[in-house]
Design a protein around this motif. Structure first.
Motif, PDB file in Angstrom:
ATOM      1  N   LEU A  34      81.600  55.430  13.416  1.00 54.35           N
ATOM      2  CA  LEU A  34      81.711  55.579  14.763  1.00 54.35           C
ATOM      3  C   LEU A  34      82.257  54.629  15.679  1.00 54.35           C
ATOM      4  N   LYS A  35      82.503  53.467  15.139  1.00 58.68           N
ATOM      5  CA  LYS A  35      83.056  52.414  15.731  1.00 58.68           C
ATOM      6  C   LYS A  35      84.629  52.689  16.078  1.00 58.68           C
ATOM      7  N   GLY A  36      85.152  53.446  15.072  1.00 59.29           N
ATOM      8  CA  GLY A  36      86.574  53.710  15.006  1.00 59.29           C
ATOM      9  C   GLY A  36      86.958  55.094  15.522  1.00 59.29           C
ATOM     10  N   LEU A  37      85.921  55.752  16.168  1.00 59.40           N
ATOM     11  CA  LEU A  37      85.998  57.075  16.917  1.00 59.40           C
ATOM     12  C   LEU A  37      86.043  57.151  18.430  1.00 59.40           C
ATOM     13  N   THR A  38      86.904  57.930  19.239  1.00 55.55           N
ATOM     14  CA  THR A  38      86.871  58.143  20.376  1.00 55.55           C
ATOM     15  C   THR A  38      86.266  59.379  20.632  1.00 55.55           C
ATOM     16  N   VAL A  39      85.854  59.603  22.055  1.00 60.25           N
ATOM     17  CA  VAL A  39      85.358  60.737  22.414  1.00 60.25           C
ATOM     18  C   VAL A  39      86.127  62.129  22.043  1.00 60.25           C
ATOM     19  N   GLU A  40      87.726  62.047  22.232  1.00 66.40           N
ATOM     20  CA  GLU A  40      88.364  62.926  21.604  1.00 66.40           C
ATOM     21  C   GLU A  40      88.445  63.303  20.356  1.00 66.40           C
ATOM     22  N   ASP A  41      87.879  62.495  19.511  1.00 65.86           N
ATOM     23  CA  ASP A  41      87.670  62.983  18.013  1.00 65.86           C
ATOM     24  C   ASP A  41      86.584  63.658  17.612  1.00 65.86           C
ATOM     25  N   VAL A  42      85.508  63.840  18.667  1.00 63.35           N
ATOM     26  CA  VAL A  42      84.312  64.219  18.417  1.00 63.35           C
ATOM     27  C   VAL A  42      84.119  65.585  19.344  1.00 63.35           C
ATOM     28  N   MET A  43      84.743  65.538  20.474  1.00 62.00           N
ATOM     29  CA  MET A  43      84.364  66.632  21.555  1.00 62.00           C
ATOM     30  C   MET A  43      84.731  68.137  20.969  1.00 62.00           C
ATOM     31  N   ILE A  44      84.215  68.939  21.799  1.00 66.86           N
ATOM     32  CA  ILE A  44      84.300  70.283  21.506  1.00 66.86           C
ATOM     33  C   ILE A  44      85.690  70.671  22.637  1.00 66.86           C
ATOM     34  N   HIS A  45      86.498  71.234  22.020  1.00 67.39           N
ATOM     35  CA  HIS A  45      87.681  71.497  22.653  1.00 67.39           C
ATOM     36  C   HIS A  45      87.493  72.444  23.807  1.00 67.39           C
ATOM     37  N   ARG A  46      88.127  72.274  25.125  1.00 67.71           N
ATOM     38  CA  ARG A  46      88.048  73.121  26.089  1.00 67.71           C
ATOM     39  C   ARG A  46      88.301  74.600  25.942  1.00 67.71           C
ATOM     40  N   ARG A  47      88.785  74.814  24.883  1.00 65.20           N
ATOM     41  CA  ARG A  47      88.983  76.376  24.325  1.00 65.20           C
ATOM     42  C   ARG A  47      87.876  77.031  23.818  1.00 65.20           C
ATOM     43  N   ASN A  48      87.030  76.060  23.487  1.00 65.54           N
ATOM     44  CA  ASN A  48      85.851  76.387  22.701  1.00 65.54           C
ATOM     45  C   ASN A  48      84.508  76.349  23.559  1.00 65.54           C
ATOM     46  N   ILE A  49      84.726  76.098  24.856  1.00 67.44           N
ATOM     47  CA  ILE A  49      83.536  75.756  25.879  1.00 67.44           C
ATOM     48  C   ILE A  49      83.231  77.162  26.395  1.00 67.44           C
ATOM     49  N   LYS A  50      81.788  77.253  26.364  1.00 68.52           N
ATOM     50  CA  LYS A  50      81.234  78.410  26.960  1.00 68.52           C
ATOM     51  C   LYS A  50      80.809  78.372  28.628  1.00 68.52           C
ATOM     52  N   MET A  51      81.629  78.874  29.372  1.00 69.99           N
ATOM     53  CA  MET A  51      81.409  78.532  30.821  1.00 69.99           C
ATOM     54  C   MET A  51      81.003  79.801  31.518  1.00 69.99           C
ATOM     55  N   LEU A  52      80.308  79.817  32.680  1.00 67.70           N
ATOM     56  CA  LEU A  52      79.951  80.928  33.558  1.00 67.70           C
ATOM     57  C   LEU A  52      80.862  80.750  34.921  1.00 67.70           C
ATOM     58  N   ASN A  53      81.145  81.905  35.422  1.00 69.05           N
ATOM     59  CA  ASN A  53      81.885  81.827  36.684  1.00 69.05           C
ATOM     60  C   ASN A  53      80.855  81.860  37.721  1.00 69.05           C
ATOM     61  N   ALA A  54      81.020  80.651  38.659  1.00 68.84           N
ATOM     62  CA  ALA A  54      79.881  80.482  39.680  1.00 68.84           C
ATOM     63  C   ALA A  54      79.985  81.485  40.617  1.00 68.84           C
ATOM     64  N   ASP A  55      81.079  82.691  40.745  1.00 78.71           N
ATOM     65  CA  ASP A  55      81.069  83.746  42.040  1.00 78.71           C
ATOM     66  C   ASP A  55      80.596  85.009  41.345  1.00 78.71           C
ATOM     67  N   LEU A  56      79.920  84.915  39.999  1.00 79.89           N
ATOM     68  CA  LEU A  56      79.286  86.299  39.814  1.00 79.89           C
ATOM     69  C   LEU A  56      77.898  86.376  40.582  1.00 79.89           C
ATOM     70  N   GLU A  57      77.521  87.579  40.575  1.00 80.35           N
ATOM     71  CA  GLU A  57      76.139  88.025  41.250  1.00 80.35           C
ATOM     72  C   GLU A  57      75.018  86.849  40.223  1.00 80.35           C
ATOM     73  N   PRO A  58      73.711  86.509  41.283  1.00 76.00           N
ATOM     74  CA  PRO A  58      72.781  85.756  40.434  1.00 76.00           C
ATOM     75  C   PRO A  58      72.433  86.432  39.197  1.00 76.00           C
ATOM     76  N   ARG A  59      72.022  87.757  39.450  1.00 77.49           N
ATOM     77  CA  ARG A  59      71.360  88.462  38.110  1.00 77.49           C
ATOM     78  C   ARG A  59      72.488  88.156  36.910  1.00 77.49           C
ATOM     79  N   GLN A  60      73.716  88.584  37.052  1.00 78.32           N
ATOM     80  CA  GLN A  60      74.728  88.347  35.829  1.00 78.32           C
ATOM     81  C   GLN A  60      74.669  87.081  35.224  1.00 78.32           C
TER      82      GLN A  60
END
Length: 420
Positions: free
Chosen positions: A197-223
């Protein structure tokens, strides 16, 4: 007189055996075990710890005593055989042969073999008498050490040896016991993972942005509610416009508390009111520091940005814990394979798979100093973006390029290369 010589020689051989066995036991004694016994109040273990804290002084004193009794025993043996065979070469030859056998068998091999099989118990048993020897011979040992250091300096050899850190010793002990079968492979990964752990940075263990599950805030609330319920994640970033523009983090519990009082009318859902403020951390943050921040802020989710403030990925407390204990799956997790063993012994790997995860899954030892992902490693080593069909051999492994999308290597087949 002859009987006196024999008794004296036997006593001296016994002392030589004592010194030889003591040296082996005290130098091989487990420091961790002795430390624990001392904490529990064992005075003999405390005596062992005092002795091994200055190994140079300890070894010098034992060697002084051992050589003294061995030389004296040899002199007496020569006198004894001179009485038996008279002056001449025969007495010298017989004395040398007999003493060599006696010292080797009974004063070296036998006591050291015994000491190796009962290291800790023997070390505690001999600690007090050896301690008295160390104290009484300290001035002679210091004088010898001064002569030795002066001689080495005169010869230009007095360069201090590189000392191992406590972490290096622990890592070495884990690897040694794992290679001997004393530590299971899974346990080794957990123990070494904690040290890494001491030799690692956040970049080494993060989930890459390509694999992040996001939601569009402009969608309808039900969606948004339906997509959030369909997601295996309890925390989801919401963006508006570009995916780089994160406006907040939606937590499933907050969504449930806000939606229940509305009944079925989700159009009245105040989404802005339940979003949590996103927490951004630099990609260069040490993992150990990020773990401390998660624990102190009581927040387990952070977005990772580069030096320009652009989104690079996300990191959670679970991601850090997985570096120690391996993959953690619950009943809602989606198994993202990325690593697919083949029938022929090769492995198909998606380009985005972190090198550390591939090493864990396969037991390989691909380096991760210059790149985080498998595709990044190939590009770094090839010094180019390879085309499908190309093959490379790096670090003892063969990389066959299967797929490429624009400037990204998206699929590879990897196998251990045949030794040259």
């Amino acid at each position: 007189m002859i009987v006196g010589y024999i008794i004296a020689i036997l006593v001296l051989l016994g002392l030589s055996a004592f010194f030889s066995g003591s040296e082996t036991a005290l130098t091989a004694a487990s420091r961790a075990r002795m430390h624990q016994l001392e904490k529990e109040g064992d005075r003999r273990a405390a005596a062992v710890n005092r002795l091994i804290s200055d190994r140079e002084r300890l070894i010098g004193s034992i060697l002084l005593g051992n050589n003294l009794v061995n030389i004296l025993a040899s002199v007496l043996a020569t006198s004894l055989f001179t009485l038996l065979f008279g002056q001449g070469g025969l007495a010298m030859v017989v004395a040398t042969g007999v003493m060599t056998i006696l010292v080797l068998v009974f004063s070296e091999v036998l006591p050291k073999t015994y000491a190796i099989t009962r290291t800790d118990s023997m070390a505690m048993g001999v600690a007090r008498p050896i301690g008295l020897l160390v104290v009484s011979a300290s001035w002679i040992v210091k004088l010898i050490q001064m002569i030795v250091m002066a001689t080495l300096k005169l010869l230009g050899l007095a360069t201090p040896a590189d000392a191992l850190t406590a972490e290096d010793e622990i890592r070495g002990a884990i690897d040694l016991h794992a290679s001997e079968g004393g530590v299971a492979a899974a346990d080794r990964l957990r123990l070494v993972g904690a040290l890494d752990l001491k030799g690692l940075t956040v970049e080494d263990v993060m989930i890459h942005r390509r694999n992040i599950k996001m939601l569009n805030a402009d969608l309808e609330p039900r969606q948004i509610v339906m997509k959030a319920l369909a997601s295996p994640h309890t925390r989801l970033p919401l963006y508006r416009g570009e995916k780089e523009e994160i406006v907040g983090i939606l937590h499933a519990k907050d969504l449930l508390r806000a939606a229940l009082p509305l009944g079925g009318d989700l159009s009245a859902l105040d989404l802005e009111g339940i979003l949590r403020k996103p927490w951004f951390v630099p990609e260069t943050t040490p993992v150990q520091d990020q773990l401390d921040l998660f624990l102190s802020k009581r927040s387990h989710f952070a977005l990772v940005v580069d030096e320009y403030g652009e989104l690079q990925g996300l990191i959670t407390l679970e991601d850090i814990l997985e570096e120690i204990v391996g993959s953690i799956h619950d009943e809602y997790d989606v198994a993202v394979q990325g690593v697919r063993p083949q029938a022929d012994g090769t492995v198909n790997v998606d380009g985005w798979v972190p090198i550390r995860d591939l090493n864990r899954a396969t037991g390989w030892d691909l380096p991760d100093e210059e790149a985080v992902t498998v595709a990044g490693l190939v590009i770094h080593e090839a010094q180019a973006i390879p085309e499908p069909g190309q093959s490379f051999v790096f670090h003892g492994y063969r990389f066959n390029i299967l797929r490429r999308q624009r400037n990204q290597v998206t699929g590879l087949n990897i196998s251990e290369s045949d030794p040259a």
